[in-house]
Design a protein around this motif. Structure first.
Motif, PDB file in Angstrom:
ATOM      1  N   ASP A   4       0.849  -1.331   0.369  1.00 36.38           N
ATOM      2  CA  ASP A   4      -0.064   0.231   0.150  1.00 36.38           C
ATOM      3  C   ASP A   4       0.885   1.103  -0.417  1.00 36.38           C
ATOM      4  OD1 ASP A   4      -1.971   2.077   0.468  1.00 36.38           O
ATOM      5  OD2 ASP A   4      -3.188   1.076   1.920  1.00 36.38           O
ATOM      6  N   ASP A   5       1.693   1.162  -1.487  1.00 35.27           N
ATOM      7  CA  ASP A   5       2.771   2.375  -1.732  1.00 35.27           C
ATOM      8  C   ASP A   5       1.622   4.125  -0.715  1.00 35.27           C
ATOM      9  OD1 ASP A   5       5.075   1.479  -2.164  1.00 35.27           O
ATOM     10  OD2 ASP A   5       4.092   0.181  -3.200  1.00 35.27           O
ATOM     11  N   PHE A   6       0.438   3.685  -1.500  1.00 33.94           N
ATOM     12  CA  PHE A   6      -0.138   5.186  -1.332  1.00 33.94           C
ATOM     13  C   PHE A   6      -0.613   6.068   0.243  1.00 33.94           C
ATOM     14  CE2 PHE A   6      -3.674   8.157  -0.334  1.00 33.94           C
ATOM     15  CZ  PHE A   6      -3.835   8.988  -1.193  1.00 33.94           C
ATOM     16  N   GLU A   7      -0.831   4.312   1.026  1.00 29.04           N
ATOM     17  CA  GLU A   7      -0.446   5.162   2.266  1.00 29.04           C
ATOM     18  C   GLU A   7       0.822   5.485   2.905  1.00 29.04           C
ATOM     19  OE1 GLU A   7      -3.406   2.973   5.798  1.00 29.04           O
ATOM     20  OE2 GLU A   7      -1.682   1.269   5.094  1.00 29.04           O
ATOM     21  N   ALA A   8       1.155   4.298   2.264  1.00 31.31           N
ATOM     22  CA  ALA A   8       2.874   4.637   3.213  1.00 31.31           C
ATOM     23  C   ALA A   8       3.884   6.346   2.647  1.00 31.31           C
ATOM     24  CB  ALA A   8       3.989   3.694   2.509  1.00 31.31           C
TER      25      ALA A   8
END
Length: 338
Positions: A166-170
């Protein structure tokens, strides 16, 4: 000693080759007494199955192809370790390749691995492939009905199983972390600007700024290409305005940013807090130790291997699945205390 064949064992016991094969493979169709005799004789005479012939017969190679874009990135090393662990447990061997972020090399690699060379593929796309968005070689793999699992860097246009972070959340959570520390100006350094994961992390960064009422400033995004001099570019950015937080989107870049910031006389974390992506050994052993976003690479590798082997062995015509792995922030000495 000359290697004995199934045919010779069958002649010795005056049975069919099929009976010998079943006995060696511990089939319940053969009596325990005969099975024991054949297995003992085969072992004494150093019988070894012909894996090539067996794979042709079974139409299985027990081999998985793995293609990663950059083996110097510790994240991909972790993923490979996870894949290898599960593959070994399930009796598969790995054929590993590196695309080196090159579209052409990725195309050539997939052509080599296709056509029955492996039972299935686990791939993270090259940055150049994502930038060009030329995906015909992946469609060819699917057309050949080779099971495919994409991980980390994936394309929505390719209909296959996927394991993603979940790169957006990261990106969002890491930026919020900086702001909660009291950082006023957070910069971002990326050497993976053309990859899907890099773009998602930047989008998360923008959202966190927007929610905090901080105007987005593109000059605080430092995009580093292969031929760029990070030291020169970072110097320009540090001279642009006072910066008290830097997020680097891969571990090697984060370590280099830390070194350069310290070389320019900044104290870390008193003057500038630094966070990197991938919780690797470099992050732990630099001074100060780097606060890092852990993408749980080993777990991603294990998950990708399990998904692929399930697809290979059960050959299910079920819908493709996408597994999303959440990140964790490992707080160390490179960021100031709240």
């Amino acid at each position: 000693m000359k290697k004995i064949t199934l045919k010779e064992i069958a002649q010795f016991f005056d049975v069919s080759i099929s009976t010998v094969s079943k006995a060696i493979n511990d089939s319940h169709e053969i009596s325990q007494e005969l099975k024991f005799k054949i297995q003992t004789y085969a072992k004494e005479h150093k019988y070894r199955p012909n894996k090539v012939a067996l794979s042709l017969l079974q139409k299985k190679t027990k081999t998985i192809g793995v293609v990663v874009p950059n083996i110097l990135n510790y994240f991909f090393t972790q993923v490979f370790s996870g894949i290898e662990k599960v593959a070994n447990e399930r009796g598969y061997i790995l054929l590993s390749c590196i695309s080196d972020e090159s579209y052409e090399k990725e195309v050539a690699t997939l052509e080599f691995l296709g056509g029955g060379t492996v039972d299935g593929l686990i791939v993270s796309m090259a940055e150049e492939t994502q930038f060009k968005n030329k995906l015909g070689h992946f469609q060819n793999i699917l057309d050949e009905q080779v099971p495919l699992v994409m991980f980390d860097r994936v394309s929505d246009e390719i209909l296959c199983d996927k394991v993603i972070v979940d790169d957006f959340e990261a990106g969002y959570k890491t930026t919020k972390y900086f702001l909660n520390l009291g950082c006023k100006t957070v910069a971002l350094v990326t050497a993976i600007d053309h990859s899907s994961v890099g773009g998602l992390r930047v989008d998360g960064y923008k959202k966190a700024l927007r929610e905090a009422g901080i105007p987005y400033d593109d000059k605080l995004i430092l995009r580093v290409g292969k031929k760029d001099d990070l030291e020169v570019l970072l110097t320009f950015m540090l001279n642009y305005k006072p910066i008290d937080g830097i997020m680097a989107l891969d571990e090697i870049t984060a370590v280099e940013v830390l070194r350069l910031v310290k070389a320019r006389g900044y104290r870390v974390p008193e003057d500038i807090s630094v966070v990197g992506f991938t919780n690797g050994k470099l992050s732990r052993y630099v001074t100060p130790a780097l606060t890092a976003v852990s993408q749980h690479g080993t777990f991603i590798g294990e998950t990708a291997a399990k998904v692929l082997i399930e697809r290979i062995e059960n050959n299910k015509n079920t819908a493709n699945i996408t597994k999303v792995i959440k990140t964790s922030l490992i707080v160390r000495d490179s960021t100031k205390s709240v």
